[in-house]
Design a protein around this motif. Structure first.
Motif, PDB file in Angstrom:
ATOM      1  N   GLN A   1       0.827  -1.208   0.000  1.00 51.00           N
ATOM      2  CA  GLN A   1       0.000   0.000   0.000  1.00 51.00           C
ATOM      3  C   GLN A   1       0.862   1.260   0.000  1.00 51.00           C
ATOM      4  O   GLN A   1       0.442   2.326  -0.462  1.00 51.00           O
ATOM      5  CB  GLN A   1      -0.930  -0.007   1.221  1.00 51.00           C
ATOM      6  N   ARG A   2       2.095   1.139   0.473  1.00 52.32           N
ATOM      7  CA  ARG A   2       2.954   2.316   0.667  1.00 52.32           C
ATOM      8  C   ARG A   2       4.100   2.433  -0.335  1.00 52.32           C
ATOM      9  O   ARG A   2       4.956   3.297  -0.213  1.00 52.32           O
ATOM     10  CB  ARG A   2       3.510   2.281   2.103  1.00 52.32           C
ATOM     11  N   VAL A   3       4.135   1.550  -1.315  1.00 51.29           N
ATOM     12  CA  VAL A   3       5.149   1.657  -2.375  1.00 51.29           C
ATOM     13  C   VAL A   3       4.452   1.801  -3.726  1.00 51.29           C
ATOM     14  O   VAL A   3       3.318   1.364  -3.908  1.00 51.29           O
ATOM     15  CB  VAL A   3       6.084   0.420  -2.402  1.00 51.29           C
ATOM     16  N   LYS A   4       5.162   2.433  -4.647  1.00 52.09           N
ATOM     17  CA  LYS A   4       4.619   2.610  -5.990  1.00 52.09           C
ATOM     18  C   LYS A   4       4.698   1.302  -6.772  1.00 52.09           C
ATOM     19  O   LYS A   4       5.573   0.460  -6.514  1.00 52.09           O
ATOM     20  CB  LYS A   4       5.403   3.697  -6.729  1.00 52.09           C
ATOM     21  N   ALA A   5       3.808   1.166  -7.735  1.00 53.67           N
ATOM     22  CA  ALA A   5       3.853  -0.015  -8.597  1.00 53.67           C
ATOM     23  C   ALA A   5       5.183  -0.090  -9.335  1.00 53.67           C
ATOM     24  O   ALA A   5       5.709  -1.180  -9.599  1.00 53.67           O
ATOM     25  CB  ALA A   5       2.690   0.015  -9.588  1.00 53.67           C
TER      26      ALA A   5
ATOM     27  N   ALA B   1       4.960   0.849 -16.047  1.00 52.34           N
ATOM     28  CA  ALA B   1       4.422   1.662 -14.952  1.00 52.34           C
ATOM     29  C   ALA B   1       3.539   2.789 -15.494  1.00 52.34           C
ATOM     30  O   ALA B   1       2.476   3.085 -14.924  1.00 52.34           O
ATOM     31  CB  ALA B   1       5.558   2.235 -14.116  1.00 52.34           C
ATOM     32  N   ASP B   2       3.946   3.418 -16.581  1.00 46.84           N
ATOM     33  CA  ASP B   2       3.142   4.495 -17.183  1.00 46.84           C
ATOM     34  C   ASP B   2       1.797   3.960 -17.679  1.00 46.84           C
ATOM     35  O   ASP B   2       0.754   4.607 -17.512  1.00 46.84           O
ATOM     36  CB  ASP B   2       3.905   5.138 -18.348  1.00 46.84           C
ATOM     37  N   LYS B   3       1.826   2.776 -18.278  1.00 52.81           N
ATOM     38  CA  LYS B   3       0.570   2.171 -18.765  1.00 52.81           C
ATOM     39  C   LYS B   3      -0.334   1.774 -17.602  1.00 52.81           C
ATOM     40  O   LYS B   3      -1.567   1.908 -17.680  1.00 52.81           O
ATOM     41  CB  LYS B   3       0.888   0.952 -19.632  1.00 52.81           C
ATOM     42  N   LEU B   4       0.282   1.297 -16.515  1.00 53.17           N
ATOM     43  CA  LEU B   4      -0.514   0.938 -15.334  1.00 53.17           C
ATOM     44  C   LEU B   4      -1.146   2.178 -14.716  1.00 53.17           C
ATOM     45  O   LEU B   4      -2.311   2.147 -14.283  1.00 53.17           O
ATOM     46  CB  LEU B   4       0.376   0.233 -14.301  1.00 53.17           C
ATOM     47  N   THR B   5      -0.394   3.275 -14.684  1.00 57.57           N
ATOM     48  CA  THR B   5      -0.933   4.531 -14.155  1.00 57.57           C
ATOM     49  C   THR B   5      -2.143   4.982 -14.951  1.00 57.57           C
ATOM     50  O   THR B   5      -3.137   5.464 -14.384  1.00 57.57           O
ATOM     51  CB  THR B   5       0.151   5.626 -14.175  1.00 57.57           C
ATOM     52  N   ALA B   6      -2.076   4.815 -16.274  1.00 55.38           N
ATOM     53  CA  ALA B   6      -3.203   5.189 -17.131  1.00 55.38           C
ATOM     54  C   ALA B   6      -4.444   4.353 -16.820  1.00 55.38           C
ATOM     55  O   ALA B   6      -5.583   4.797 -17.054  1.00 55.38           O
ATOM     56  CB  ALA B   6      -2.814   5.029 -18.599  1.00 55.38           C
TER      57      ALA B   6
END
Length: 427
Positions: free
Chosen positions: A180-184, A195-200
């Motif tokens: 929960q406290r770290v970025k993908a 990571a950019d695609k996951l953020t989208a």
């Protein structure tokens, strides 16, 4: 359970160990590339200055000076020896060790012998500090990806006071708390583009990635991300390659210590790189039949004409003999060389590697056989091993070698050269 042990700022730690006048925890310390042009390793205080990996040294030199920081050049003989000591030490502490990289190793803890995973992880950390003098982060979990996450969490500054460099994620509650406290993007196996695609898609945290539908992940991103999600959910799905196994290629290249225009000087540099790479092939009992030769000018000198070119040469057989590989490399270099340019870099990549015991079919009408090095190579290796590297060398390598990278900042070979042993003076 899986364990990942990761050295803190490995190259910096290896050198600072023999230079205790610098405090690795408070003084900004870094290591430069082989030509002392770029930053390739940083400790935490140096990172705190905003100095990024790969940044040109001339851009950050003043910042480091004003912060009482210090940098060294590279000594890959020292780095390799210290890395081997690290892995060898761990192989006495863990089962089924995998040398994942120069500063990382995976292994298993036997729960019957070490029922308290946290205590044993601290024992590993303290043993490495005592026997080698280096700091590490230790992560323990049920899968390799979670062990990697645990090691990452153990070294985060925000949590270091509580973790003491060791983290055990042995329950779903602990796993979800960290995720929960770290970025993908902090998860092993998630690259920047993914990571950019996951953020989208609205997936920003590790926990959101864990809960991402595996079928959809496989359809949109492929099998690698789906396996990562399985690992985050406690299912072992990622296979490891040993550091010295399954190599697809070997590259040897260094920026030269000066700008070179002469073809013969380029040949001297390239033949030395090929000889080094061929020696590595023989140590790993590998053979190649494909060489990619490349040259380039200095990309940081945009005021000068730029040139970059490469060529691949196929051998009719697999080889690890320096004389054979140098001959083909020199032919390739002559094909791509152009006058009028100031070259900064030349190098070689060995592709299509076979192990010693792999049979090769040369063509339809030849029997398959096992690759071997010739007698001349064997004798040369024995002499160089006994009397020093490059005691015997090829004429094309030259003797002056003015092209060699600058090494005035390089540390000594403290652990492999008797003449460079550190000296302690008693008062």
């Amino acid at each position: 359970m899986w364990v990942l042990c990761d050295i803190n700022a490995a190259y910096v730690s290896f050198i600072q160990l023999f230079n205790p006048q610098y405090d690795i925890n408070t003084t900004p310390l870094g290591v430069l590339s082989s030509n002392q042009g770029n930053v390739i390793a940083r400790n935490q205080p140096m990172k705190a200055l905003g100095i990024k990996m790969g940044e040109p040294y001339f851009k950050v030199k003043e910042t480091l000076h004003n912060s009482n920081g210090h940098v060294w050049g590279s000594n890959f003989t020292l780095f390799g020896d210290m890395s081997n000591r690290f892995h060898t030490e761990l192989e006495e502490l863990l089962f089924d060790c995998h040398r994942y990289s120069i500063d990382e190793s995976f292994g298993h803890i036997d729960s019957t012998m070490a029922p308290n995973a946290k205590s044993y992880a601290l024992h590993i950390k303290n043993t490495l500090a005592k026997n080698l003098g280096i700091g590490v982060g230790v992560g323990v979990a049920h899968t390799k990806t979670l062990a990697k996450l645990a090691s990452h969490a153990a070294k985060l500054n925000a949590w270091k006071a509580k973790t003491n460099g060791v983290a055990v994620l042995d329950t779903p509650v602990k796993v979800d708390w960290v995720l929960q406290r770290v970025k993908a993007s902090d998860i092993w196996g998630v690259g920047s583009k993914t990571a950019d695609k996951l953020t989208a898609l609205g997936i920003n945290t590790g926990l959101e990635l864990k809960n991402f539908n595996i079928v959809e992940a496989k359809r949109k991103f492929g099998v690698v991300l789906s396996r990562t999600i399985q690992e985050l959910n406690g299912v072992n799905a990622v296979e490891l390659k040993d550091l010295n196994e399954g190599r697809d290629s070997i590259c040897v290249s260094k920026s030269m210590g000066k700008l070179v225009t002469d073809l013969n000087e380029l040949k001297s540099a390239l033949s030395s790189h090929v000889s080094t790479g061929a020696g590595k092939l023989r140590r790993l009992e590998l053979f190649t039949n494909s060489l990619t030769i490349f040259v380039s000018t200095d990309v940081f000198r945009q005021s000068q004409p730029q040139f970059r070119k490469s060529i691949e040469v196929k051998l009719p057989f697999h080889s690890a003999d320096s004389d054979v590989l140098i001959r083909y490399a020199m032919f390739a270099l002559e094909k791509i060389y152009q006058e009028g340019y100031l070259f900064k870099k030349v190098g070689v990549i060995f592709n299509q590697l076979l192990s010693k015991n792999d049979h090769q079919q040369l063509n339809l009408f030849n029997d398959s056989g096992i690759s071997n090095v010739n007698k001349k190579t064997t004798v040369s290796d024995e002499i160089n091993s006994k009397f020093g590297n490059n005691v015997i060398r090829f004429g094309v390598q030259g003797f002056k070698q003015a092209w060699k990278p600058k090494d005035d900042l390089a540390p000594k070979s403290y652990t492999t050269n008797l003449k460079e042993l550190p000296v302690a003076l008693a008062k």
